[in-house]
Design a protein around this motif. Structure first.
Motif, PDB file in Angstrom:
ATOM      1  N   ARG A   1      -2.407   1.902  16.393  1.00 58.46           N
ATOM      2  CA  ARG A   1      -1.190   2.661  16.141  1.00 58.46           C
ATOM      3  C   ARG A   1      -1.536   3.965  15.425  1.00 58.46           C
ATOM      4  NH1 ARG A   1       4.061  -0.160  15.493  1.00 58.46           N
ATOM      5  NH2 ARG A   1       4.460   1.586  14.119  1.00 58.46           N
ATOM      6  N   ALA A   2      -0.704   4.977  15.604  1.00 55.53           N
ATOM      7  CA  ALA A   2      -0.890   6.238  14.886  1.00 55.53           C
ATOM      8  C   ALA A   2      -0.791   5.987  13.388  1.00 55.53           C
ATOM      9  CB  ALA A   2       0.170   7.249  15.317  1.00 55.53           C
ATOM     10  N   GLY A   3      -1.671   6.626  12.621  1.00 57.36           N
ATOM     11  CA  GLY A   3      -1.668   6.481  11.175  1.00 57.36           C
ATOM     12  C   GLY A   3      -2.398   5.263  10.663  1.00 57.36           C
ATOM     13  N   GLU A   4      -3.075   4.543  11.582  1.00 60.17           N
ATOM     14  CA  GLU A   4      -3.737   3.293  11.183  1.00 60.17           C
ATOM     15  C   GLU A   4      -5.183   3.267  11.657  1.00 60.17           C
ATOM     16  OE1 GLU A   4      -1.297   0.107  12.632  1.00 60.17           O
ATOM     17  OE2 GLU A   4       0.531   1.083  11.900  1.00 60.17           O
ATOM     18  N   LEU A   5      -6.039   2.607  10.865  1.00 59.55           N
ATOM     19  CA  LEU A   5      -7.462   2.468  11.159  1.00 59.55           C
ATOM     20  C   LEU A   5      -7.822   0.993  11.112  1.00 59.55           C
ATOM     21  CD1 LEU A   5      -8.764   5.133   8.598  1.00 59.55           C
ATOM     22  CD2 LEU A   5      -8.218   5.550  11.011  1.00 59.55           C
ATOM     23  N   PHE A   6      -8.954   0.673  11.712  1.00 56.64           N
ATOM     24  CA  PHE A   6      -9.500  -0.681  11.600  1.00 56.64           C
ATOM     25  C   PHE A   6     -10.999  -0.593  11.397  1.00 56.64           C
ATOM     26  CE2 PHE A   6     -11.757  -4.307  13.369  1.00 56.64           C
ATOM     27  CZ  PHE A   6     -11.145  -5.364  12.704  1.00 56.64           C
ATOM     28  N   THR A   7     -11.522  -1.473  10.534  1.00 53.22           N
ATOM     29  CA  THR A   7     -12.970  -1.563  10.356  1.00 53.22           C
ATOM     30  C   THR A   7     -13.351  -3.003  10.045  1.00 53.22           C
ATOM     31  OG1 THR A   7     -14.879  -0.478   9.299  1.00 53.22           O
ATOM     32  CG2 THR A   7     -13.072  -1.125   7.870  1.00 53.22           C
TER      33      THR A   7
ATOM     34  N   LEU B   1     -15.411   2.366  12.766  1.00 55.43           N
ATOM     35  CA  LEU B   1     -14.075   2.786  12.362  1.00 55.43           C
ATOM     36  C   LEU B   1     -13.264   3.077  13.618  1.00 55.43           C
ATOM     37  CD1 LEU B   1     -12.235   3.592   9.911  1.00 55.43           C
ATOM     38  CD2 LEU B   1     -12.918   5.947  10.412  1.00 55.43           C
ATOM     39  N   GLU B   2     -12.290   2.235  13.887  1.00 54.91           N
ATOM     40  CA  GLU B   2     -11.458   2.416  15.073  1.00 54.91           C
ATOM     41  C   GLU B   2     -10.239   3.253  14.706  1.00 54.91           C
ATOM     42  OE1 GLU B   2     -10.680  -1.142  17.245  1.00 54.91           O
ATOM     43  OE2 GLU B   2     -12.760  -1.828  17.130  1.00 54.91           O
ATOM     44  N   ILE B   3      -9.966   4.267  15.546  1.00 51.05           N
ATOM     45  CA  ILE B   3      -8.901   5.218  15.274  1.00 51.05           C
ATOM     46  C   ILE B   3      -8.317   5.680  16.603  1.00 51.05           C
ATOM     47  CG2 ILE B   3     -10.541   7.147  15.207  1.00 51.05           C
ATOM     48  CD1 ILE B   3      -8.763   8.458  13.078  1.00 51.05           C
ATOM     49  N   GLY B   4      -7.005   5.913  16.643  1.00 55.20           N
ATOM     50  CA  GLY B   4      -6.372   6.417  17.851  1.00 55.20           C
ATOM     51  C   GLY B   4      -6.763   7.855  18.142  1.00 55.20           C
ATOM     52  N   ALA B   5      -6.584   8.259  19.401  1.00 55.55           N
ATOM     53  CA  ALA B   5      -7.038   9.589  19.831  1.00 55.55           C
ATOM     54  C   ALA B   5      -6.324  10.716  19.091  1.00 55.55           C
ATOM     55  CB  ALA B   5      -6.831   9.725  21.342  1.00 55.55           C
ATOM     56  N   GLU B   6      -5.003  10.590  18.876  1.00 51.50           N
ATOM     57  CA  GLU B   6      -4.273  11.661  18.191  1.00 51.50           C
ATOM     58  C   GLU B   6      -4.745  11.815  16.749  1.00 51.50           C
ATOM     59  OE1 GLU B   6      -0.070  11.406  18.474  1.00 51.50           O
ATOM     60  OE2 GLU B   6      -0.060  11.259  20.672  1.00 51.50           O
ATOM     61  N   ASP B   7      -4.931  10.699  16.058  1.00 47.08           N
ATOM     62  CA  ASP B   7      -5.421  10.777  14.685  1.00 47.08           C
ATOM     63  C   ASP B   7      -6.842  11.329  14.645  1.00 47.08           C
ATOM     64  OD1 ASP B   7      -3.153   9.890  13.366  1.00 47.08           O
ATOM     65  OD2 ASP B   7      -3.716   7.781  13.505  1.00 47.08           O
TER      66      ASP B   7
ATOM     67  N   ALA C   1       0.839  -1.201   0.000  1.00 45.52           N
ATOM     68  CA  ALA C   1       0.000   0.000   0.000  1.00 45.52           C
ATOM     69  C   ALA C   1       0.874   1.250   0.000  1.00 45.52           C
ATOM     70  CB  ALA C   1      -0.915   0.005   1.214  1.00 45.52           C
ATOM     71  N   THR C   2       0.478   2.248  -0.785  1.00 44.64           N
ATOM     72  CA  THR C   2       1.225   3.511  -0.864  1.00 44.64           C
ATOM     73  C   THR C   2       0.470   4.596  -0.119  1.00 44.64           C
ATOM     74  OG1 THR C   2       2.140   2.884  -3.021  1.00 44.64           O
ATOM     75  CG2 THR C   2       2.239   5.205  -2.404  1.00 44.64           C
ATOM     76  N   VAL C   3       1.007   4.985   1.030  1.00 45.94           N
ATOM     77  CA  VAL C   3       0.428   6.066   1.816  1.00 45.94           C
ATOM     78  C   VAL C   3       1.049   7.387   1.362  1.00 45.94           C
ATOM     79  CG1 VAL C   3       0.168   7.005   4.135  1.00 45.94           C
ATOM     80  CG2 VAL C   3       0.022   4.539   3.776  1.00 45.94           C
ATOM     81  N   ASP C   4       0.205   8.361   1.071  1.00 41.99           N
ATOM     82  CA  ASP C   4       0.717   9.658   0.608  1.00 41.99           C
ATOM     83  C   ASP C   4      -0.144  10.777   1.186  1.00 41.99           C
ATOM     84  OD1 ASP C   4      -1.629   9.636  -0.907  1.00 41.99           O
ATOM     85  OD2 ASP C   4      -0.611   8.922  -2.724  1.00 41.99           O
ATOM     86  N   ALA C   5       0.075  11.989   0.695  1.00 40.19           N
ATOM     87  CA  ALA C   5      -0.650  13.134   1.237  1.00 40.19           C
ATOM     88  C   ALA C   5      -2.154  13.036   0.987  1.00 40.19           C
ATOM     89  CB  ALA C   5      -0.107  14.420   0.617  1.00 40.19           C
ATOM     90  N   LEU C   6      -2.551  12.414  -0.125  1.00 41.89           N
ATOM     91  CA  LEU C   6      -3.974  12.299  -0.449  1.00 41.89           C
ATOM     92  C   LEU C   6      -4.641  11.172   0.328  1.00 41.89           C
ATOM     93  CD1 LEU C   6      -6.177  13.539  -2.198  1.00 41.89           C
ATOM     94  CD2 LEU C   6      -5.559  11.923  -4.015  1.00 41.89           C
ATOM     95  N   TYR C   7      -3.923  10.074   0.512  1.00 38.98           N
ATOM     96  CA  TYR C   7      -4.433   8.925   1.262  1.00 38.98           C
ATOM     97  C   TYR C   7      -3.418   8.609   2.368  1.00 38.98           C
ATOM     98  CZ  TYR C   7      -7.572   8.574  -2.700  1.00 38.98           C
ATOM     99  OH  TYR C   7      -8.515   8.852  -3.663  1.00 38.98           O
ATOM    100  N   PRO C   8      -3.497   9.340   3.484  1.00 37.82           N
ATOM    101  CA  PRO C   8      -2.414   9.310   4.474  1.00 37.82           C
ATOM    102  C   PRO C   8      -2.521   8.219   5.538  1.00 37.82           C
ATOM    103  CG  PRO C   8      -3.997  10.999   5.057  1.00 37.82           C
ATOM    104  CD  PRO C   8      -4.485  10.394   3.772  1.00 37.82           C
ATOM    105  N   LEU C   9      -3.599   7.457   5.539  1.00 35.12           N
ATOM    106  CA  LEU C   9      -3.825   6.484   6.596  1.00 35.12           C
ATOM    107  C   LEU C   9      -3.844   5.062   6.037  1.00 35.12           C
ATOM    108  CD1 LEU C   9      -6.691   8.402   8.409  1.00 35.12           C
ATOM    109  CD2 LEU C   9      -4.354   8.121   9.241  1.00 35.12           C
ATOM    110  N   LEU C  10      -3.519   4.117   6.901  1.00 36.90           N
ATOM    111  CA  LEU C  10      -3.492   2.712   6.506  1.00 36.90           C
ATOM    112  C   LEU C  10      -4.666   1.997   7.152  1.00 36.90           C
ATOM    113  CD1 LEU C  10      -1.463   1.197   4.718  1.00 36.90           C
ATOM    114  CD2 LEU C  10      -0.400   0.332   6.810  1.00 36.90           C
TER     115      LEU C  10
END
Length: 832
Positions: A609-615, A571-577, A531-540
């Motif tokens: 983890r920061a920068g990561e999501l779960f669904t 959608l699970e996401i960390g507090a900072e994100d 997977a390529t994470v970039d400015a347009l799609y910044p999350l994994l």
């Protein structure tokens, strides 16, 4: 009263079940005599009796949208398949099967496709979960042999769970581990997973490594075992994003443990380098000697009840049959056994490439059996487009309406659990009987029978003349033993001559793994995910299973208590994100990739983890508008196994604050306007949807009810509106909406649809959505077994219950299947 010993149709643990039919009601309990579960069941297994109703069932053959007879449906199927084969050749036909099929069904399908149609284009949804494990075992041992048993898990000194949330996905095996650890406090448990999951509850060490970096961790361990320096500790730590001291602790524990076992599943397999990850795990067991002895080994946990049985019969496109391959001797052997001159000579199309071939117009006819690829395959919008353009789509299914069956030209009604008769093989190579204890409803038939009838239509009656599944099983067992002088470990010779009575009474049977004479360490070069994470799609984005639902919900989604724990895509996401992307707990969000978009409710989880999501991966077009996670996932596959990388997808997320949110209850749900987003939720004796949108639904609901001639009862107070629709004293529909999601007493509303209220005060209470004097929302259900909500649990904690055991004593939560215990412990920690 009648009791039948059978097997659960869910995960690969393969639990024994005792089903009882009394007064037309089915109840189940765990089979204390079955070696897989010893009487224990998870909440899904415990609710099996609630899935046996006929609502929504496909009960008659359907051709071009019209119900018809079996002779007519089979005649049309045979004619259309013959036309495709005669015009385009056998490679224009494909079957797509399922780990939900029984072994006898699988065998029949594989024999027809490979042996008589003459192409190997039969693949299965097991490609999506276990095919990398197959490649790993075959490369290491020369054959697809799982070298471990459940007793090894209980009798180990170090249990490593990698890419596995077994507490939710294999709960009964996990509870066996919990009990074993209680009995052996010296046992250590390591969980290797980017997320902090429920499985971490018993972990002595949790390694939240970078997604997809597992191979680096195990290659480093192999280097340490072998004394080489190519992957030193510092390099491993950097590659995996872990503290070096924690990696060192894991390595020390593994090397010094007398016995060690590694359990792995989707987090390893669903990768563009999944096969190499499997071999990296196998390598450390071979090199360390922690292999082929009690309490040791690399143990791939199958995700489905018969994924192993499908592998045994050759249900994957790159296998032949009975653990044989597309090699001259094996091809000759299988052709002679089946008595065919049309045997496929080369591997066929694997799942993702199969549907790509449909999209290109190369495959003109596909027969889909017991699975829902329009939801489960990656890039599901493209899969739907392919099916829509395919000249012939045949679907064998239990339910009439699924995302996939909407594209079917021909629908065959199949038997469901409790109605069909055959065998399945679980993760530890144990064959168990699934026995019928309910009559076949309507005109539903066994999958093997349907396949045999189509084979007869194509001119192959003699080879498919079985009258009973026992005959198919014995043929399958005989093929495993045919000209097998010990070259193949998979050998069911002693079962090949079972009489029908002996097969009917067959006790759980585990075939021998052998002594692994062809052990081989496979060189592995760790790779990062694709997977390529970039400015347009910044999350994994990571996707996976949840505790109480199964696959695409065609069975479990209609059971109210199985939707209590989680009834919407989350959608699970960390507090900072969450703060960075302006997301709040419980609000709605849109998640998108270049391929699609889904809508889910936000759950802030500091185990991410920061920068990561779960669904979750379960929701589909029958249960949500834009709830399919696989609409986002790219069809990027492992080059060896063909398994897609479903665990890592680059996405972006945006908050969505709709103008209104609400709940709709009705005896029959109306088709909502395209502007409304909705989530279907199982309820008792009524249909329910949660709805949201940028345009109020109130006027549309009132117009719909007026058009039905129903009497309306309306209330509007501030930012909240509600409507009840009545017909001759019966409640037909209820609708509540507001700026935020209304808090409603669900049980009270459901009761109103069962018993017509007479008193005006009660009707006003229903309009308000709350029973007079009743407490508010019980909160999210934590314990599905006993319907114990989070609010009741927090109240009990405030009153002095300071442990899961204390909560169980007071509320019963956690005392049945045990799946909710990690959440109970978590609430005890955070509740003051």
């Amino acid at each position: 009263m009648n009791e039948t010993r059978t097997t659960c149709p869910y995960c690969g643990v393969g639990c024994g079940v005792v089903a009882r039919v009394e007064g037309g009601t089915v109840s189940v309990r765990g089979d204390e005599t079955h070696p897989a579960n010893l009487g224990r069941l998870c909440v899904k297994g415990s609710a099996l009796g609630e899935t046996t109703g006929l609502a929504g069932r496909l009960l008659h053959p359907v051709v071009d949208g019209e119900e018809t007879t079996w002779p007519q449906a089979l005649d049309v199927a045979g004619e259309r398949l013959r036309e495709v084969i005669e015009t385009w050749g056998p490679q224009a036909v494909a079957f797509y099967a399922s780990g939900q099929l029984l072994t006898e069904d699988y065998y029949a399908a594989n024999k027809l496709m490979k042996g008589f149609i003459g192409a190997a284009n039969i693949d299965t949804n097991s490609r999506l979960c276990m095919s990398s494990a197959v490649v790993g075992y075959k490369r290491a041992f020369g054959e697809d042999i799982v070298p471990c048993s459940y007793e090894d898990v209980e009798n180990s000194d170090l249990v490593v769970l990698v890419g596995s949330n077994a507490a939710w996905t294999h709960p009964v095996l996990y509870q066996r581990l919990v009990k074993a650890r209680q009995q052996n406090p010296a046992m250590k448990v390591v969980v290797i997973d980017p997320r902090k999951t429920a499985t971490c509850d018993i972990a002595d060490l949790h390694l939240p490594l970078l997604p997809g970096s597992d191979a680096g961790l195990f290659v480093g361990l192999l280097n340490m075992i072998q004394g080489t320096t190519e992957w030193p500790l510092a390099r491993v730590a950097e590659f995996c994003g872990l503290p070096a001291e924690e990696v060192g602790t894991f390595y020390d524990w593994f090397m010094t443990a007398p016995r060690a076992i590694t359990l792995y599943t989707m987090g390893i397999n669903q990768s563009s380098s999944g096969s190499d990850k499997c071999n990296a795990i196998i390598n450390v067991h071979l090199a360390s000697g922690k292999f082929a002895r009690p309490g040791c080994g690399p143990f791939s946990l199958t995700g489905q009840p018969n994924a192993m049985g499908g592998r045994e019969v050759g249900g994957l496109a790159n296998q032949l049959a009975a653990h044989m391959n597309f090699e001259p001797d094996d091809l000759s052997r299988v052709a002679r056994f089946w008595g065919t001159e049309r045997l496929a000579q080369t591997p066929g199309l694997m799942a993702v490439e199969l549907f790509d071939a449909i999209a290109r117009g190369e495959v003109k006819a596909v027969w889909i059996m017991g699975t829902n690829p329009a939801v489960s395959l990656p890039d599901s919008h493209a899969v739907c487009q392919a099916l829509a353009a395919c000249p012939l789509v045949i679907v064998s299914e239990v339910m009439r309406d699924t995302d996939t069956s909407r594209f079917a030209h021909i629908q065959f009604p199949a038997l469901g659990w409790g109605e069909k008769n055959g065998t399945v093989t679980n993760s530890e190579r144990r064959i168990s009987r699934q026995r019928a204890f309910l009559p076949a409803p309507g005109e539903a038939r066994p999958d093997w029978w349907i396949i045999a009838q189509v084979a007869k239509q194509l001119g192959y009656a003699e080879a498919f003349s079985w009258q009973h599944p026992q005959e198919i099983f014995c043929e399958h067992a005989a093929l495993s033993a045919f000209e097998n002088n010990g070259e193949r470990a998979f050998n069911l010779k002693e079962l090949a001559s079972l009489s029908r009575e002996e097969w009917d009474a067959l006790a759980p049977y585990q075939w021998e793994a052998g002594d692994f004479p062809h052990r081989k360490i496979i060189p592995v070069e760790p790779e990062k995910h694709g997977a390529t994470v970039d400015a347009l799609y910044p999350l994994l984005l990571n996707s996976g299973r949840i505790r109480d639902q199964w696959h695409t919900m065609t069975r479990t989604g209609y059971v109210p208590r199985l939707m209590q724990h989680m009834d919407e895509p989350r959608l699970e996401i960390g507090a900072e994100d969450a703060a960075h992307f302006a997301l709040c707990d419980d609000q709605l969000a849109r998640v998108s990739s270049p391929r699609g978009v889904m809508v889910a409710r936000v759950k802030i989880n500091n185990g991410q983890r920061a920068g990561e999501l779960f669904t979750p991966m379960h929701w589909n077009g029958c249960f949500a508008r834009q709830g399919k996670v696989n609409a986002l996932v790219e069809g990027r596959c492992d080059p060896h196994s063909g398994q897609p990388e479903s665990k890592q997808t680059a996405v972006r997320v945006m908050p969505w604050q709709p103008a209104w949110q609400g709940d709709l209850y009705a005896r029959e749900l109306p088709e909502l306007p395209p502007s409304a987003y909705w989530w279907r939720k199982a309820a008792q004796d009524v249909q329910r949807m949660t709805v949201a949108g940028d345009k109020s639904l109130l006027e549309w609901v009132m117009a719909h009810c007026t058009g039905q001639g129903w009497q309306l009862q309306i209330a509007q107070t501030g930012e909240r509106s509600s409507v009840l629709a009545w017909q001759q004293g019966e409640l037909m529909l209820g609708f509540w909406e507001g700026k935020t999601q209304p808090e409603l007493a669900q049980a009270f509303i459901e009761e109103a649809f069962r018993t017509a209220p007479v008193e005006l005060a009660e009707r006003h209470a229903i309009l308000n959505g709350q029973r007079p004097g009743e407490r508010g929302d019980p909160g999210r259900i934590i314990c599905s077994c006993f319907s114990v909500g989070e609010n009741a649990i927090r109240e009990a904690i405030a009153e002095g219950c300071d442990s899961a055991a204390a909560l169980g004593a007071k509320l019963r939560c956690g005392t049945n299947c045990g799946s909710c215990v990690p959440e109970l412990k978590g609430l005890c920690k955070v509740t003051v």
